[in-house]
Scaffold this active site. Sequence first.
Site, PDB file in Angstrom:
ATOM      1  N   ASN A 208       0.980  -1.100  -0.121  1.00 12.64           N
ATOM      2  CA  ASN A 208      -0.114   0.026   0.079  1.00 12.64           C
ATOM      3  C   ASN A 208       1.011   1.290   0.207  1.00 12.64           C
ATOM      4  O   ASN A 208       2.249   1.078  -0.117  1.00 12.64           O
ATOM      5  CB  ASN A 208      -0.775   0.020   1.148  1.00 12.64           C
ATOM      6  N   ASP A 276      -4.807  -6.153   5.315  1.00  9.12           N
ATOM      7  CA  ASP A 276      -5.709  -6.853   6.020  1.00  9.12           C
ATOM      8  C   ASP A 276      -5.668  -8.227   5.385  1.00  9.12           C
ATOM      9  O   ASP A 276      -6.054  -9.193   6.104  1.00  9.12           O
ATOM     10  CB  ASP A 276      -7.056  -6.371   5.686  1.00  9.12           C
ATOM     11  N   ASP A 304      -4.940  -9.192  13.300  1.00  8.27           N
ATOM     12  CA  ASP A 304      -5.152  -7.682  13.582  1.00  8.27           C
ATOM     13  C   ASP A 304      -4.300  -7.532  14.663  1.00  8.27           C
ATOM     14  O   ASP A 304      -4.741  -7.957  15.973  1.00  8.27           O
ATOM     15  CB  ASP A 304      -6.356  -7.594  13.899  1.00  8.27           C
ATOM     16  N   ILE A 305      -3.307  -6.798  14.580  1.00  9.84           N
ATOM     17  CA  ILE A 305      -2.092  -6.671  15.531  1.00  9.84           C
ATOM     18  C   ILE A 305      -2.753  -5.747  16.890  1.00  9.84           C
ATOM     19  O   ILE A 305      -2.468  -6.271  17.789  1.00  9.84           O
ATOM     20  CB  ILE A 305      -0.775  -6.222  14.962  1.00  9.84           C
ATOM     21  N   PHE A 323      -4.917   3.646  14.516  1.00  7.46           N
ATOM     22  CA  PHE A 323      -5.358   4.636  13.825  1.00  7.46           C
ATOM     23  C   PHE A 323      -6.249   4.240  12.895  1.00  7.46           C
ATOM     24  O   PHE A 323      -6.702   3.065  12.700  1.00  7.46           O
ATOM     25  CB  PHE A 323      -4.081   4.848  12.875  1.00  7.46           C
ATOM     26  N   LYS A 337     -14.586   1.566  15.299  1.00  4.22           N
ATOM     27  CA  LYS A 337     -13.266   1.062  15.292  1.00  4.22           C
ATOM     28  C   LYS A 337     -12.824   0.831  16.869  1.00  4.22           C
ATOM     29  O   LYS A 337     -12.243  -0.180  17.414  1.00  4.22           O
ATOM     30  CB  LYS A 337     -12.272   1.809  14.595  1.00  4.22           C
ATOM     31  N   LYS A 341     -12.000  -2.860  17.963  1.00  6.79           N
ATOM     32  CA  LYS A 341     -10.429  -3.401  18.450  1.00  6.79           C
ATOM     33  C   LYS A 341     -10.374  -3.287  19.822  1.00  6.79           C
ATOM     34  O   LYS A 341      -9.299  -3.715  20.163  1.00  6.79           O
ATOM     35  CB  LYS A 341      -9.711  -2.288  17.991  1.00  6.79           C
TER      36      LYS A 341
HETATM   37  O1  C5P Z   1      -9.062  -2.053  10.644  1.00  7.92           O
HETATM   38  P1  C5P Z   1      -8.271  -1.055  10.119  1.00  7.92           P
HETATM   39  O2  C5P Z   1      -7.044  -1.468   9.191  1.00  7.92           O
HETATM   40  O3  C5P Z   1      -8.845   0.054   9.622  1.00  7.92           O
HETATM   41  O4  C5P Z   1      -7.556  -0.745  11.584  1.00  7.92           O
HETATM   42  C1  C5P Z   1      -6.630   0.120  11.532  1.00  7.92           C
HETATM   43  C2  C5P Z   1      -5.656   0.075  12.819  1.00  7.92           C
HETATM   44  O5  C5P Z   1      -5.313  -1.018  13.018  1.00  7.92           O
HETATM   45  C3  C5P Z   1      -4.311   0.815  12.616  1.00  7.92           C
HETATM   46  O6  C5P Z   1      -3.818   1.535  14.093  1.00  7.92           O
HETATM   47  C4  C5P Z   1      -3.563  -0.412  12.444  1.00  7.92           C
HETATM   48  O7  C5P Z   1      -2.015  -0.198  12.576  1.00  7.92           O
HETATM   49  C5  C5P Z   1      -4.170  -1.555  13.002  1.00  7.92           C
HETATM   50  N1  C5P Z   1      -4.233  -2.811  12.403  1.00  7.92           N
HETATM   51  C6  C5P Z   1      -3.321  -3.809  12.793  1.00  7.92           C
HETATM   52  N2  C5P Z   1      -3.324  -4.983  12.270  1.00  7.92           N
HETATM   53  C7  C5P Z   1      -4.002  -5.242  11.318  1.00  7.92           C
HETATM   54  C8  C5P Z   1      -4.951  -4.160  10.639  1.00  7.92           C
HETATM   55  C9  C5P Z   1      -4.672  -3.040  11.226  1.00  7.92           C
HETATM   56  O8  C5P Z   1      -2.661  -3.469  13.837  1.00  7.92           O
HETATM   57  N3  C5P Z   1      -4.064  -6.483  10.553  1.00  7.92           N
END
Ligand code: C5P
Length: 398
Positions: A208, A276, A304-305, A323, A337, A341
């Site tokens: 990206n 993603d 999703d970290i 973010f 979100k 999260k």
């Molecule tokens: O779900 P989305 O990608 O919009 O969420 C964005 C936030 O989640 C950001 O803080 C990004 O660093 C974190 N993120 C993550 N691991 C993922 C996807 C997003 O830590 N696989």
Amino acid sequence: MLDGKRILLIIGGGIAAYKCLHLLRLLRAAGASVKPVMTRAAEEFVTPLSVAALAGAPVKTALFDLEDEAEMGHIELSRAADLLVVAPATADLMARMAGGIADDLASTLLLATDKPVLMAPAMNVRMWQHPATRRNLSTLRSDGVHVVGPNEGDMACGEYGPGRMAEPEEILAAITALLAEGPLRGRHVIVTSGPTHEPIDPVRYIANRSSGAQGAAIAAALHALGARVTFVTGPATVPPPPGVEVVRVETAQEMRDAVMAALPADVMVAAAAVADWRVASVSRSKVKKDEKGPPRLELAENPDILADVAGLSEGRPRLVIGFAAETENVVENARAKLARKGCDWIIANDVSPGTGIMGGAENAVVLVTPEGVEEWPRLPKAEVARRLAARIAEEFAE
Ligand code: C5P
């Protein structure tokens, strides 16, 4: 960064001693003044002349040097520093430190000091894994000695494993963290940054447009307030800031592993643009263009970290910040979100193509917390980072 700080650098007798020449340059470039001490064995690996030239100061080697004793005794020398750094800390030097032995200048200074000590061990992997060294390490840790490294990798002796001395940049990061001043002193922050690359085959990947600029600015701002920063970065175009511990990764899975390995932390800022999805089965060889037409890429969901760290039942950082890059309904989506999260704050921004934010120098963000919504004006990314770091410091103010 280290302006006016005084460092006593004790160079032990190992092949990694040559890395101290680079460390000396880094320390002086950061504004520190360095007094070098070499063990007898160290002189077999690098010359005192090179060390003195790069340190800009004479090298001390002998314990019983009457002229030196008149000028500055070993007790004074060991205390006229803000920090003692032992690099490389050989198995022998560690054993003498752990045993309180003072049979040369280096070990005497280490026994006589009342200042913090940081050591960078370096030795053959078997020596590092030997029960005697494990015992000495745990004694030294409980005596309050700080440790950086060793790293795993190819060793000069031809073996592979833990035992390589930490790189000079990592030692510098550990030194700056120990000598830091500021409201976040003593706090550990993990910042994820940049894009991830998800391989399709050995030459192609899905990526990206994230430059890593905002993440790097946040790491720099937190470091400036005294935090120890572990900066876990994907392949970004903006370089990492000086003084932070950099962990380079490519994929989302590697980023997750690196974050988990860096815990415990007081704060996690997830500024990375993590993919993603990844390609479910990466081809071992380059996918060929043939008569079968374009390949179908099957995707699998990445971990999703942010959600994983926010959901930790044990060892969850006190403040977990994510973010939300949105192209519509910014605040509404950010609120959703935050709940989904399980994080504490969300920094939301509008990354619609017209805004020029993704990859640009400025950012216009909304800080969403359970208490409410704060709209910040459009600011340079460094300023957004400073405000965020200041807000984080407020959370930790006693
Ligand atoms: O779900 P989305 O990608 O919009 O969420 C964005 C936030 O989640 C950001 O803080 C990004 O660093 C974190 N993120 C993550 N691991 C993922 C996807 C997003 O830590 N696989």
